[in-house]
Design an enzyme around this catalytic site. Structure first.
Site, PDB file in Angstrom:
ATOM      1  N   GLU A  82      16.850  41.589  28.904  1.00 40.66           N
ATOM      2  CA  GLU A  82      17.742  40.527  29.401  1.00 40.66           C
ATOM      3  C   GLU A  82      18.533  39.865  28.287  1.00 40.66           C
ATOM      4  OE1 GLU A  82      14.570  40.820  30.503  1.00 40.66           O
ATOM      5  OE2 GLU A  82      14.972  41.343  32.585  1.00 40.66           O
ATOM      6  N   CYS A 118      19.805  28.497  26.765  1.00 45.11           N
ATOM      7  CA  CYS A 118      18.767  27.453  26.739  1.00 45.11           C
ATOM      8  C   CYS A 118      17.762  27.555  27.888  1.00 45.11           C
ATOM      9  CB  CYS A 118      19.407  26.065  26.763  1.00 45.11           C
ATOM     10  SG  CYS A 118      20.872  25.900  25.733  1.00 45.11           S
ATOM     11  N   MET A 177      12.156  26.311  18.247  1.00 45.81           N
ATOM     12  CA  MET A 177      13.542  26.098  18.671  1.00 45.81           C
ATOM     13  C   MET A 177      14.458  26.938  17.782  1.00 45.81           C
ATOM     14  SD  MET A 177      16.008  24.548  20.365  1.00 45.81           S
ATOM     15  CE  MET A 177      17.775  24.559  20.034  1.00 45.81           C
ATOM     16  N   ASP A 186      15.511  44.028  38.678  1.00 46.47           N
ATOM     17  CA  ASP A 186      14.492  43.705  37.664  1.00 46.47           C
ATOM     18  C   ASP A 186      13.085  44.041  38.172  1.00 46.47           C
ATOM     19  OD1 ASP A 186      13.365  42.831  35.275  1.00 46.47           O
ATOM     20  OD2 ASP A 186      13.363  40.717  35.837  1.00 46.47           O
ATOM     21  N   THR A 231       5.780  40.479  22.911  1.00 48.13           N
ATOM     22  CA  THR A 231       4.772  39.551  23.439  1.00 48.13           C
ATOM     23  C   THR A 231       3.491  40.315  23.780  1.00 48.13           C
ATOM     24  OG1 THR A 231       5.681  39.855  25.652  1.00 48.13           O
ATOM     25  CG2 THR A 231       6.426  37.906  24.434  1.00 48.13           C
ATOM     26  N   HIS A 258      13.995  25.850  28.204  1.00 51.01           N
ATOM     27  CA  HIS A 258      14.115  24.455  28.647  1.00 51.01           C
ATOM     28  C   HIS A 258      14.223  24.315  30.166  1.00 51.01           C
ATOM     29  CE1 HIS A 258      14.327  22.472  24.710  1.00 51.01           C
ATOM     30  NE2 HIS A 258      14.988  23.540  24.306  1.00 51.01           N
ATOM     31  N   GLY A 298      13.153  42.758  25.860  1.00 50.25           N
ATOM     32  CA  GLY A 298      14.505  42.333  25.484  1.00 50.25           C
ATOM     33  C   GLY A 298      15.602  42.815  26.416  1.00 50.25           C
ATOM     34  N   LYS A 305       6.168  44.986  40.159  1.00 54.48           N
ATOM     35  CA  LYS A 305       6.964  43.889  40.719  1.00 54.48           C
ATOM     36  C   LYS A 305       7.488  44.171  42.121  1.00 54.48           C
ATOM     37  CE  LYS A 305       9.088  41.547  36.721  1.00 54.48           C
ATOM     38  NZ  LYS A 305      10.420  41.340  36.085  1.00 54.48           N
TER      39      LYS A 305
END
Ligand code: CA
Length: 703
Positions: free
Chosen positions: A204, A629, A672, A326, A186, A633, A202, A353
């Protein structure tokens, strides 16, 4: 009156020169700018925005002053480009010699006239073809690079592509990770000294061993690769740095990859000829699983300084040793020169973070200061002598459960931080949240990550509310790195607000989740201007000038991880999937363009359906949904806008249609993924879980 005569004569001369200048500029195009080390290091030239952080310092500071705290009231849209079909737009546009280059959804790059928005060319790397196989559904990109007449884009599926900036045609491409690996890109390629650098994300999504790779900017030939964590010692170490790092790991870490993926935070320091890499969290998060006997786990959550020509290790500073939350350090690395205790120091500014604002000496990698900019309950302070955090007992969920501030989404994430050398302040969106971690039931002996499934190695509620009850979850902060404290702060609703840009006009610009773009005085944080752009903003603004006219431009398109994963704190804005227009907007003084009409905030209504939920299937569906998902979502089917709200989906109620979409891949063009191997039983479990979520939402709705 000789003085007057001289004055008059020079005035005439000046007029002639000006006339000649204007004829020259209108008839003979100025010599095209060669974007090289000199151009990228030029802080004083304000017309262009040549790289992600504008210049090598990554300060996102512009010397332009036409738009300033006095004229800002006249700032208004000058041109608008609608971008249909796009989702999250999070990137920084580049401007070179009056042409703007930016990256859209699915890594499509477009060049436009920077004074009109008129399209010059568009390059589609066709990641849609790969989308079916990519199961970390993030097609957004934070930016592109520019060097010597070429634009560089890195794609979701791991390619690095050089494009001719004049024609939009591909010059070369390189594959930066094996196709099919559970990695993705990204980030914006980082360019320096004729090399293009890219990492990946990646941690996770399966066992992952992070690395960065540098390529020759002209040919795409690989120059060097630096791994961030050590591999299996039986395979031999790539270099001394890996041998050193391996001593800080325990157990069979290589089975889990280890992580450290560098997906953001690359800075080249031309003065010291050093490259700095911000590194990622552990894979998996839970140290007990990846390194059961403890250890710092180098080079996780660090700034690593490398030789830019060879990739050889120089030094590192680890912000979160042995991380287990994380708390990666992938955030921006800004270069500045600051007087510290009366002495000029070359420093790095970094707000990762973990909630501490770091000032690090970039000649040595030694800590100068680290003070909390939010509530930090995992560590009380950073020891100035050792540079290590003083951790709070229990925060590592040693007792199974722990509530910790900040959270895995970070006290500050990738949203751009800027630094204004005139005010001496750094500006960034901060988040004030706490999370609950629970690793009960996670067995280090048997736990394994599944590729392309979300797996943290720990459960919990990762946004369990504000870190101080009754206080805002976010704020725009101005940090004084000399006084080591917040200079000013503006509270904000929700989380994941976009990054900042600052100018010599004493201004700080920042968009917001609510769709407003705002300007503040850089010294005092007084809001002096705002405009409603009609859709949540996630990208940082840039500024540039063409023919003496200053512009502010930004992409408008609610996106990033929390537009997928965010749940209630991100769906509160009503930026439902596919409802609002995505745009590129440029503003200038007295601009006359109209923004397109936007629908109001929209909240998908859970669907009433003839569907009898089998409670026995709900739990299996919940587990599968969580792994595969949720990232797009949203938790429990509550979408924050990246993908459709599945509680409102008719397709979910129809077994055959549902199978066609999920297993058959009929919507891969929209991002998707295709789950070709999903079974009928699993599909049914997902349906029953989602219908349970819909029924629950319907029951909660006020009658
Ligand atoms: Ca992470």
């Amino acid at each position: 009156m000789p003085a007057m005569r001289t004055h008059r004569r020079s005035a005439v001369l000046l007029a002639v020169l000006c006339l000649a200048g204007s004829i020259l500029s209108s008839q003979t195009p100025a010599k095209p700018l060669v974007v090289n080390d000199a151009a990228l290091g030029n802080e004083a030239a304000g017309d262009n925005w040549l790289a992600f952080g504008r210049t090598y310092s990554e300060q996102r500071f512009s010397p332009l002053t036409q738009i300033n705290e006095s004229t800002i009231g006249r700032l208004s849209p000058e041109w608008v480009v609608e971008l249909s079909g796009d989702r999250g737009l999070v990137s920084t546009p580049l401007v070179v010699d009056g042409v703007m280059y930016f990256v859209r959804g699915m890594n499509v790059v477009r060049a436009v006239n920077a004074t009109t928005g008129a399209k010059l060319w568009e390059f589609d790397p066709e990641v849609r073809a790969a989308a079916g196989q990519m199961r970390a559904g993030w097609d957004h990109s934070r930016g592109i690079g520019f060097w010597n007449g070429k634009v560089y884009v890195a794609t979701w599926d791991g390619r690095l592509i050089a494009i001719d900036a004049r024609t939009g045609k591909e010059v070369w491409r390189a594959q930066t990770f094996e196709p099919g690996k559970p990695l993705y890109i990204t980030g914006a390629p980082k360019i320096f000294k004729g090399k293009v650098l890219i990492g990946n994300g990646g941690t996770e999504h399966g066992a992952s061993r992070g690395y960065v790779t540098a390529y020759d900017a002209e040919t795409g030939k690989q120059a060097w690769r630096f791994f961030i964590v050590p591999g299996n010692p039986a395979d031999g170490f790539e270099n001394e740095a890996m041998r050193m790092a391996a001593k800080t790991w325990t157990g069979q870490w290589w089975l889990h990859g280890g992580g450290g993926n560098a997906w953001h935070g690359f800075t080249y320091d031309a003065e010291l000829d050093t490259l700095y890499i911000g590194t990622g969290n552990g894979s998996p998060w839970n140290r007990k699983i990846r390194s059961p006997e403890g250890g710092d786990n180098l080079f996780l959550c660090s700034i690593v300084a490398l030789n830019p020509d060879t990739g050889a290790y120089k030094w590192h500073y680890q912000t979160t040793p042995g991380e287990t939350w994380d708390f990666n350090s992938n955030m921006d690395i800004i270069l500045a020169d600051l007087p510290i205790d009366g002495k000029p120091r070359k420093v790095i500014l970094h707000a990762p973070k973990n909630g501490f604002f770091y000032v690090i000496d970039r000649t040595t990698g030694k800590l100068i200061s680290a003070e909390p900019f939010t509530r930090t309950t995992w560590a009380t302070r950073i020891d100035p002598d050792t540079g290590r955090p003083i951790e709070v007992e229990g925060a590592r969920y040693e007792r199974g459960v722990a509530t910790v501030a900040p959270t895995p989404i970070g006290a500050h994430n990738w949203h751009a931080m800027s630094f204004n050398p005139k005010t001496g302040l750094a500006y960034y969106p901060a988040m004030h949240l706490q999370a609950t971690f629970n690793d009960k039931g996670f067995d280090p002996k048997t736990w394994r990550a599944t590729p392309f499934s979300i797996g943290y190695g720990v459960g919990g509620s990762f946004i369990s509310g504000p870190s101080k009850p009754g206080t805002p979850m976010s704020s725009l902060q101005a940090w004084d790195p000399i006084k080591k404290q917040i200079a000013w702060e503006v509270p904000m609703d929700g989380v994941f607000h976009p990054g900042t840009m600052t100018t010599a006009g004493n201004l700080v610009f920042q968009g917001r989740n609510d769709g407003s773009l705002r300007a503040y005085t850089a010294d005092a944080g007084k809001e002096v201007w705002r405009a409603n752009l009609g859709l949540g903003i996630s990208a940082p603004p840039v500024t540039y000038a063409v023919n003496g006219k200053q512009y502010v431009a930004l992409l408008v398109g609610w996106g990033g991880a929390m537009a997928g994963l965010g749940g209630p704190v991100s769906s509160m804005h009503g930026w439902a999937y596919g409802v609002h227009k995505r745009m590129l907007v440029a503003l200038a003084l007295d601009g006359k363009a109209a923004l397109p009409a936007q629908p109001p905030p929209t909240f998908p209504a859970p669907l009433q359906a003839e569907f009898t939920v089998d409670p026995k299937l709900v739990q299996a569906g919940a587990a599968l949904y969580g792994e595969r998902c949720t990232a797009c979502h949203g938790p429990g089917g509550q979408s924050a806008g990246m993908a459709p709200d599945l509680r409102a989906s008719f397709v979910v109620t129809q077994a055959e249609q549902f199978a066609r979409v999920v297993r058959g891949g009929t919507r891969t063009a929209r991002g998707m993924p295709m789950y070709a191997d999903i079974t009928d039983q699993e599909l049914a479990a997902l349906q029953h879980f989602l219908r349970r979520m819909a029924d629950t939402a319907l029951a909660q709705k006020p009658k």
